[in-house]
Design a protein around this motif. Structure first.
Motif, mmCIF file in Angstrom:
data_model
loop_
_atom_site.group_PDB
_atom_site.id
_atom_site.type_symbol
_atom_site.label_atom_id
_atom_site.label_comp_id
_atom_site.label_asym_id
_atom_site.label_seq_id
_atom_site.Cartn_x
_atom_site.Cartn_y
_atom_site.Cartn_z
ATOM 1 N N THR A 82 0.360 -0.912 -0.540
ATOM 2 C CA THR A 82 -0.093 -0.367 0.196
ATOM 3 C C THR A 82 1.220 1.089 -0.127
ATOM 4 O O THR A 82 1.393 2.435 -0.932
ATOM 5 C CB THR A 82 -0.367 -0.176 1.124
ATOM 6 N N PHE A 83 1.804 1.114 0.647
ATOM 7 C CA PHE A 83 2.957 2.552 0.723
ATOM 8 C C PHE A 83 3.554 2.436 -0.359
ATOM 9 O O PHE A 83 3.565 3.222 -1.227
ATOM 10 C CB PHE A 83 3.786 1.980 2.411
ATOM 11 N N GLY B 94 -3.594 3.235 -10.335
ATOM 12 C CA GLY B 94 -2.989 3.623 -9.091
ATOM 13 C C GLY B 94 -3.366 3.464 -8.211
ATOM 14 O O GLY B 94 -4.290 3.060 -6.383
ATOM 15 N N ALA B 95 -5.392 4.439 -8.097
ATOM 16 C CA ALA B 95 -5.662 4.851 -7.562
ATOM 17 C C ALA B 95 -6.754 3.484 -7.139
ATOM 18 O O ALA B 95 -7.117 3.630 -5.702
ATOM 19 C CB ALA B 95 -6.743 5.983 -8.070
ATOM 20 N N SER B 96 -6.661 2.996 -8.076
ATOM 21 C CA SER B 96 -8.089 2.184 -7.133
ATOM 22 C C SER B 96 -7.179 0.678 -6.858
ATOM 23 O O SER B 96 -7.502 0.372 -5.732
ATOM 24 C CB SER B 96 -7.574 1.103 -9.043
ATOM 25 N N VAL B 97 -5.651 0.413 -7.491
ATOM 26 C CA VAL B 97 -4.985 -0.433 -6.541
ATOM 27 C C VAL B 97 -4.396 -0.688 -4.970
ATOM 28 O O VAL B 97 -4.132 -1.152 -4.242
ATOM 29 C CB VAL B 97 -3.945 -0.671 -7.255
ATOM 30 N N VAL B 98 -4.486 0.998 -4.741
ATOM 31 C CA VAL B 98 -4.125 1.371 -3.373
ATOM 32 C C VAL B 98 -5.047 1.255 -2.681
ATOM 33 O O VAL B 98 -5.274 0.537 -1.301
ATOM 34 C CB VAL B 98 -4.014 2.845 -3.332
ATOM 35 N N VAL B 99 -6.899 1.688 -3.138
ATOM 36 C CA VAL B 99 -7.771 1.017 -2.249
ATOM 37 C C VAL B 99 -8.073 0.128 -2.401
ATOM 38 O O VAL B 99 -7.634 -1.117 -0.816
ATOM 39 C CB VAL B 99 -9.115 1.459 -3.053
#
Lengths: 170, 224, 259
Positions: free
Chosen positions: B48-49, B97-102
């Motif tokens: 996540t980081f 990235g916005a989706s993967v981070v969630v």
């Protein structure tokens, strides 16, 4: 102490691998962003088109006259019309010369006979920069280079001006 | 050479203890996938980081081309998508990235929850983590508007109308978010941009710092 | 390490003259197979990170980020959809108990209870046991919440034809309008048709008029006067010559778009 020695070389090996993997990740992450950021540097400069400045060649005399025209400028996603100005005259060899009015000192706007004390010279009001009629800077005044010239062309008796180039005679 | 530069600096400001503080801690067996493969669930937080770092980097580079203005926002995004080399990849990194981070955040939260790792003495760190979750969702909501395409515009309008339904403070809340009582437009876009690029990332950095400091102080939770 | 009197400093600074060792501590006396974070464990983490990054970049390269047409607040036909991770909230508001008079339930109470419980989980579930079977209520609530979020997201996303949506909302490249505004029929189009069928014939309240036109010129003229489907009659009110120009305009624009 041979054990100690082996341990150090193993740690060094791990550190080198760590640097390698870290470098791989950094490269994977940064290659596209950096390529995007330097894209303007790598884009080949497009040769500027010549623009009709609305002045008949026959009207150009040995006295510099000011011409103003506009060019369509595409700046990324922003398209606009930009005003441009030149000082145009016919020199002693009967060639047409168009000077950019941008002072070579700090970029102010020079005018032909812009000061009554200096007839027959270009004058920049910001720091009293002066240029002779042929565009060469008057020694002892702030500018260190002669005025830039426009590339020019004659089509159907009209004057067309293109890119700005440094003055060659200097 | 590098060693000499390092020693020269270390002689003067003694930097070794600083990075030793970060580097020197033990990793117990139960979180090490080399010993128990199922320990890969402990990777979700780190990943996540990592995606957050990707988001920060790609976002920084995207603002080189983006303008938060209703006339030009879409134009500038379209321009960078079609005219700028590799910009489509950079925008893709930010978009996906916005989706993967969630997704990663959700997996990390579920790992901590089902292991009961939030129990005493780690209550505070759990709450900081949930706040990070909210900040990430806020970043997703504000970032969605920025390309100023139809999808962005209408989704934001719906979001703002939901905010308006809140009793008593609803209308004030909507005006605060949109910058105007009735129009979703120029002032909304600049507000969302400011929130997306300055306010929420600032909050995110602070919360992440607390999150990591607490992990180092308390150590990772023991095996079940 | 030297402490108190006799401590040596670098020059007149507060930096101690004694050096810290650069060799990591030895963790071998710890129980189990503990290892040092730097460099042993970090290397494993970074290898995992590198594999993750390669996968992520493949995703990015395979699926370029979408961009729809520029926001048009007057586009009444557009059906808004939030990003996928907000779909569950969006879907929740469609239920009767969460909309209308009960809207507060949908936007404040239910999400408030859900997220509030998540935030305060350590205090709600404060027993000593950590294993899931020691705390069936907490784990059950979490599974229930998770299942309902997944279900709501699924019911919201399943009926949407994503490909068709993307196709319909493709961006129109700036400066590449297919409409010839100097065409004699454009004036008639502008007064009679544009408000429903859009400035680029892309549709709006009415359907798109470009792409897959099946009507002949006579049929178009007939539709303009008598309507079709839900389109009312008498939308066009002008001379017969203008009507003919209008039909020509629509057909020629279709031909231009097909090229």
């Amino acid at each position: 102490m041979s054990d100690e020695k082996r341990d150090i070389s193993r740690r060094q090996f791990l550190n080198y691998t760590l640097t390698g993997v870290g470098g791989f990740m950094a490269a994977g992450l940064l290659i596209s962003p950096v390529r995007m950021a330097i894209d303007p540097v790598l884009k080949s400069g497009e040769g500027g088109d010549f623009a009709n400045v609305g002045l008949e060649v026959s009207e150009i005399t040995s006295d510099p006259q000011r011409v103003d025209w506009t060019v369509d400028q595409v700046d990324g996603w922003y398209e606009s019309e930009v005003n441009q100005t030149a000082w145009v005259y016919r020199n002693d060899d009967d060639e047409i010369v168009a000077f950019s009015p941008v002072c070579k000192h700090l970029g102010c706007f020079v005018s032909w006979e812009g000061n009554d004390d200096y007839p027959e010279e270009y004058f920049c009001p910001c720091h009293n920069g002066r240029y002779y009629k042929n565009g060469v800077n008057v020694p002892g005044t702030p500018p260190l280079q002669p005025l830039d010239v426009y590339e020019q062309e004659e089509r159907d008796g009209m004057l067309f001006l293109g890119n700005i180039r440094p003055h060659e005679e200097a | 050479m590098l060693q000499k530069i390092y020693d020269w600096i270390d002689d003067r400001i003694d930097i070794t203890p600083i990075w030793r503080d970060i580097a020197d801690h033990e990793v117990p067996e139960h979180v090490n996938p080399a010993h128990h493969f199922s320990a890969f669930v402990y990777c979700f937080g780190g990943l996540t980081f990592f995606v957050v770092v990707i988001q920060i980097l790609s976002g920084m580079f995207l603002t080189m081309y983006y303008v938060p203005d209703i006339e030009n926002a879409w134009q500038s995004v379209y321009y960078l998508q079609t005219e700028v080399a590799h910009a489509q990849i950079v925008r893709g990194m930010h978009h996906w990235g916005a989706s993967v981070v969630v997704v990663m955040l959700l997996l990390h939260t579920l790992r901590v929850f089902f292991q009961g790792a939030y129990k005493k003495p780690r209550e505070l760190n759990w709450m900081v983590g949930v706040l990070i979750f909210f900040v990430i969702l806020g970043l997703g909501f504000t970032g969605y508007l920025l390309p100023w395409d139809n999808k962005a515009y209408f989704a934001t309008q719906v979001g703002l109308e939901i905010a308006e339904q809140v009793p008593f403070i609803g209308e004030a809340l909507k005006t605060l978010l949109a910058g105007d009582a009735t129009i979703v437009g120029a002032q909304t876009l600049t507000r969302f941009f400011a929130i997306h690029v300055f306010f929420l990332p600032g909050a995110l950095f602070a919360l992440l710092a607390i999150h990591f400091i607490l992990i180092r102080r308390q150590g990772i939770s023991g095996p079940l | 390490m030297h402490k108190g009197k006799g401590m040596k400093f670098v020059g007149d600074s507060r930096i101690t003259a004694e050096r810290t060792s650069k060799v990591p501590k030895d963790y071998s006396e710890y129980p189990g197979r503990t290892e040092a974070f730097w460099p042993n464990f970090l290397l494993k983490e970074w290898l995992a990170g590198a594999v993750f990054l390669v996968g992520f970049l493949c995703l990015v390269l395979a699926h370029p980020s979408p961009l729809e047409g520029m926001a048009d607040p007057t586009d009444a036909a557009y059906i808004p959809l939030p990003d996928w991770y907000f779909l569950f909230l969006y879907e929740l508001l469609k239920y009767q108990f969460a909309s209308g008079n009960w809207i507060i339930l949908g936007i404040l109470v239910i999400p408030g209870i859900g997220f509030g419980a998540l935030f305060l989980a350590p205090f709600l579930d404060n027993g000593p046991g950590r294993r899931p079977r020691h705390r069936p209520i907490a784990v059950g609530m979490m599974l229930l919440g998770l299942a309902s979020v997944i279900w709501l997201t699924y019911t919201s996303a399943a009926p949407v034809d994503w490909e068709e949506r993307a196709e319909q909302n493709k961006p129109i490249p700036p400066g590449e309008s297919i409409v010839d505004e100097s065409h004699p029929g454009f004036a008639a189009y502008e007064t009679s048709c544009l408000s429903c069928h859009g400035g680029e014939l892309e549709g709006g309240a009415g359907p798109a008029l470009v792409g897959g036109n099946e009507h002949t010129k006579e049929e178009i003229m007939d539709i303009a006067v008598n309507g079709i489907g839900s389109m009312p009659a008498d939308q066009f009110q002008g001379t017969d010559e203008e009507l003919e120009q209008l039909a020509d305009f629509i057909i020629e624009t279709n031909e231009a778009a097909a090229e």
